[in-house]
Motif scaffolding. Structure first.
Motif, PDB file in Angstrom:
ATOM      1  N   ARG A   1       0.767  -1.185  -0.115  1.00 31.39           N
ATOM      2  CA  ARG A   1      -0.050   0.385   0.053  1.00 31.39           C
ATOM      3  C   ARG A   1       0.841   1.241  -0.095  1.00 31.39           C
ATOM      4  NH1 ARG A   1      -2.546  -0.796   4.727  1.00 31.39           N
ATOM      5  NH2 ARG A   1      -1.410   0.316   5.844  1.00 31.39           N
ATOM      6  N   GLN A   2       0.480   2.119  -0.723  1.00 33.24           N
ATOM      7  CA  GLN A   2       1.218   3.431  -0.859  1.00 33.24           C
ATOM      8  C   GLN A   2       0.200   4.453  -0.537  1.00 33.24           C
ATOM      9  OE1 GLN A   2       3.818   4.387  -4.130  1.00 33.24           O
ATOM     10  NE2 GLN A   2       4.973   5.587  -2.875  1.00 33.24           N
ATOM     11  N   ALA A   3       0.168   5.215   0.674  1.00 36.54           N
ATOM     12  CA  ALA A   3      -0.678   6.509   0.795  1.00 36.54           C
ATOM     13  C   ALA A   3      -0.268   7.487   0.245  1.00 36.54           C
ATOM     14  CB  ALA A   3      -0.749   6.441   2.347  1.00 36.54           C
ATOM     15  N   PRO A   4      -0.862   8.785   0.006  1.00 41.77           N
ATOM     16  CA  PRO A   4      -0.407   9.913  -0.452  1.00 41.77           C
ATOM     17  C   PRO A   4       0.854  10.520   0.460  1.00 41.77           C
ATOM     18  CG  PRO A   4      -2.707   9.989  -0.569  1.00 41.77           C
ATOM     19  CD  PRO A   4      -2.255   8.688   0.254  1.00 41.77           C
ATOM     20  N   GLY A   5       1.934  10.911  -0.280  1.00 40.14           N
ATOM     21  CA  GLY A   5       2.945  11.278   0.249  1.00 40.14           C
ATOM     22  C   GLY A   5       3.786  10.531   1.168  1.00 40.14           C
ATOM     23  N   LYS A   6       3.549   9.236   1.227  1.00 42.88           N
ATOM     24  CA  LYS A   6       4.301   8.242   2.016  1.00 42.88           C
ATOM     25  C   LYS A   6       4.699   7.137   1.275  1.00 42.88           C
ATOM     26  CE  LYS A   6       1.425   8.958   5.925  1.00 42.88           C
ATOM     27  NZ  LYS A   6       0.442   8.306   7.070  1.00 42.88           N
ATOM     28  N   GLU A   7       5.711   6.737   1.903  1.00 47.63           N
ATOM     29  CA  GLU A   7       6.483   5.379   1.257  1.00 47.63           C
ATOM     30  C   GLU A   7       5.529   3.932   1.088  1.00 47.63           C
ATOM     31  OE1 GLU A   7      11.117   6.358   2.515  1.00 47.63           O
ATOM     32  OE2 GLU A   7      10.069   4.399   3.290  1.00 47.63           O
ATOM     33  N   ARG A   8       5.750   3.486  -0.088  1.00 47.47           N
ATOM     34  CA  ARG A   8       5.083   2.029   0.056  1.00 47.47           C
ATOM     35  C   ARG A   8       5.522   1.138   1.183  1.00 47.47           C
ATOM     36  NH1 ARG A   8       6.153   0.242  -5.946  1.00 47.47           N
ATOM     37  NH2 ARG A   8       7.918  -0.345  -5.056  1.00 47.47           N
ATOM     38  N   VAL A   9       4.492   0.445   1.534  1.00 50.86           N
ATOM     39  CA  VAL A   9       4.556  -0.502   2.883  1.00 50.86           C
ATOM     40  C   VAL A   9       4.023  -1.748   2.415  1.00 50.86           C
ATOM     41  CG1 VAL A   9       4.630   1.354   4.301  1.00 50.86           C
ATOM     42  CG2 VAL A   9       2.419   0.545   3.888  1.00 50.86           C
ATOM     43  N   GLY A  10       4.465  -2.917   2.969  1.00 54.06           N
ATOM     44  CA  GLY A  10       4.223  -4.230   2.901  1.00 54.06           C
ATOM     45  C   GLY A  10       2.792  -4.309   3.580  1.00 54.06           C
ATOM     46  N   VAL A  11       1.862  -4.988   3.009  1.00 49.20           N
ATOM     47  CA  VAL A  11       0.611  -5.216   3.774  1.00 49.20           C
ATOM     48  C   VAL A  11       0.281  -6.703   4.011  1.00 49.20           C
ATOM     49  CG1 VAL A  11      -2.174  -5.150   3.502  1.00 49.20           C
ATOM     50  CG2 VAL A  11      -0.689  -3.368   2.663  1.00 49.20           C
ATOM     51  N   SER A  12       0.618  -7.534   3.106  1.00 58.29           N
ATOM     52  CA  SER A  12       0.549  -9.019   3.178  1.00 58.29           C
ATOM     53  C   SER A  12       1.323  -9.788   1.931  1.00 58.29           C
ATOM     54  CB  SER A  12      -0.839  -9.438   3.271  1.00 58.29           C
ATOM     55  OG  SER A  12      -0.859 -10.951   3.179  1.00 58.29           O
ATOM     56  N   CYS A  13       1.503 -10.905   2.268  1.00 55.57           N
ATOM     57  CA  CYS A  13       2.108 -11.896   1.318  1.00 55.57           C
ATOM     58  C   CYS A  13       1.934 -13.178   1.309  1.00 55.57           C
ATOM     59  CB  CYS A  13       3.694 -11.760   1.235  1.00 55.57           C
ATOM     60  SG  CYS A  13       4.508 -12.230   2.634  1.00 55.57           S
ATOM     61  N   ILE A  14       1.959 -14.090   0.497  1.00 58.71           N
ATOM     62  CA  ILE A  14       1.682 -15.364   0.312  1.00 58.71           C
ATOM     63  C   ILE A  14       2.777 -16.077  -0.464  1.00 58.71           C
ATOM     64  CG2 ILE A  14      -0.205 -15.260  -1.517  1.00 58.71           C
ATOM     65  CD1 ILE A  14      -1.755 -17.331  -0.220  1.00 58.71           C
ATOM     66  N   SER A  15       3.379 -17.024   0.359  1.00 61.58           N
ATOM     67  CA  SER A  15       4.318 -18.051  -0.597  1.00 61.58           C
ATOM     68  C   SER A  15       3.554 -19.421  -0.842  1.00 61.58           C
ATOM     69  CB  SER A  15       5.446 -18.263   0.555  1.00 61.58           C
ATOM     70  OG  SER A  15       5.001 -19.079   1.441  1.00 61.58           O
ATOM     71  N   THR A  16       4.175 -20.340  -1.308  1.00 62.34           N
ATOM     72  CA  THR A  16       3.834 -21.539  -1.563  1.00 62.34           C
ATOM     73  C   THR A  16       3.248 -22.238  -0.164  1.00 62.34           C
ATOM     74  OG1 THR A  16       5.739 -22.789  -1.307  1.00 62.34           O
ATOM     75  CG2 THR A  16       5.066 -21.836  -3.566  1.00 62.34           C
ATOM     76  N   SER A  17       3.715 -21.957   0.977  1.00 60.48           N
ATOM     77  CA  SER A  17       3.277 -22.553   2.007  1.00 60.48           C
ATOM     78  C   SER A  17       3.066 -21.822   3.452  1.00 60.48           C
ATOM     79  CB  SER A  17       4.588 -23.203   2.549  1.00 60.48           C
ATOM     80  OG  SER A  17       5.757 -22.589   2.791  1.00 60.48           O
ATOM     81  N   ALA A  18       2.985 -20.520   3.294  1.00 64.18           N
ATOM     82  CA  ALA A  18       2.826 -19.548   4.357  1.00 64.18           C
ATOM     83  C   ALA A  18       2.175 -18.352   3.766  1.00 64.18           C
ATOM     84  CB  ALA A  18       3.980 -19.654   5.228  1.00 64.18           C
ATOM     85  N   THR A  19       1.603 -17.601   4.622  1.00 69.61           N
ATOM     86  CA  THR A  19       1.245 -16.160   4.687  1.00 69.61           C
ATOM     87  C   THR A  19       1.903 -15.353   5.738  1.00 69.61           C
ATOM     88  OG1 THR A  19      -0.574 -16.472   6.197  1.00 69.61           O
ATOM     89  CG2 THR A  19      -1.218 -16.606   3.586  1.00 69.61           C
ATOM     90  N   ASN A  20       2.034 -13.822   5.363  1.00 66.50           N
ATOM     91  CA  ASN A  20       2.525 -13.054   6.325  1.00 66.50           C
ATOM     92  C   ASN A  20       1.795 -11.698   6.176  1.00 66.50           C
ATOM     93  OD1 ASN A  20       4.240 -11.921   8.324  1.00 66.50           O
ATOM     94  ND2 ASN A  20       5.960 -11.576   6.873  1.00 66.50           N
ATOM     95  N   TYR A  21       1.443 -11.303   7.445  1.00 62.76           N
ATOM     96  CA  TYR A  21       0.706 -10.004   7.551  1.00 62.76           C
ATOM     97  C   TYR A  21       1.232  -8.723   8.472  1.00 62.76           C
ATOM     98  CZ  TYR A  21      -3.006 -13.001   6.073  1.00 62.76           C
ATOM     99  OH  TYR A  21      -4.093 -13.941   5.396  1.00 62.76           O
TER     100      TYR A  21
END
Length: 124
Positions: free
Chosen positions: A38-58
């Motif tokens: 996610r990138q909010a106005p005037g801010k850096e892009r940040v990680g929200v979530s990811c999904i691999s072949t075996s796991a998720t991260n938030y």
């Protein structure tokens, strides 16, 4: 050629829900981690979530509210967003890690193939 098309964004009231889609092409989705950022106005892009072949991260800020999933047959990754808050507002992007086996990091370093994004606005 690696390509992503994000969709599903929009304007929603606080506590509302949206489901984002990330349609991938140019590679086989099965083997790679896909991340949402996610990138909010005037801010850096940040990680929200990811999904691999075996796991998720938030990210801590979305745990318990967002759910990431993948449909390898459709080469698509989804982000179900519930109980949305104004601070969730921003342009949401998806991307792929550079290498198979790269884990599920939330830093945007090591990801590439950024699409045009989809705007999410949470406001009353």
């Amino acid at each position: 050629q690696l390509q992503f098309v994000e969709s599903g964004g929009g304007l929603v009231q606080p506590e509302g829900s949206l489901r984002l889609s990330c349609a991938a092409s140019g590679f086989t989705l099965n083997y790679y981690t896909i991340g949402w950022f996610r990138q909010a106005p005037g801010k850096e892009r940040v990680g929200v979530s990811c999904i691999s072949t075996s796991a998720t991260n938030y990210a801590d800020s979305v745990k318990g509210r967002f759910t990431i999933s993948r449909d390898n047959a459709k080469n698509t990754v989804y982000l179900q967003m519930n109980s949305l808050k104004p601070e969730d507002t921003g342009v949401y992007y998806c991307a792929r890690v550079n290498f198979v086996g790269a884990g599920c990091p939330l830093s945007d370093r090591g990801y590439h193939g950024w699409g045009q994004g989809t705007q999410v606005t949470v406001s009353s």
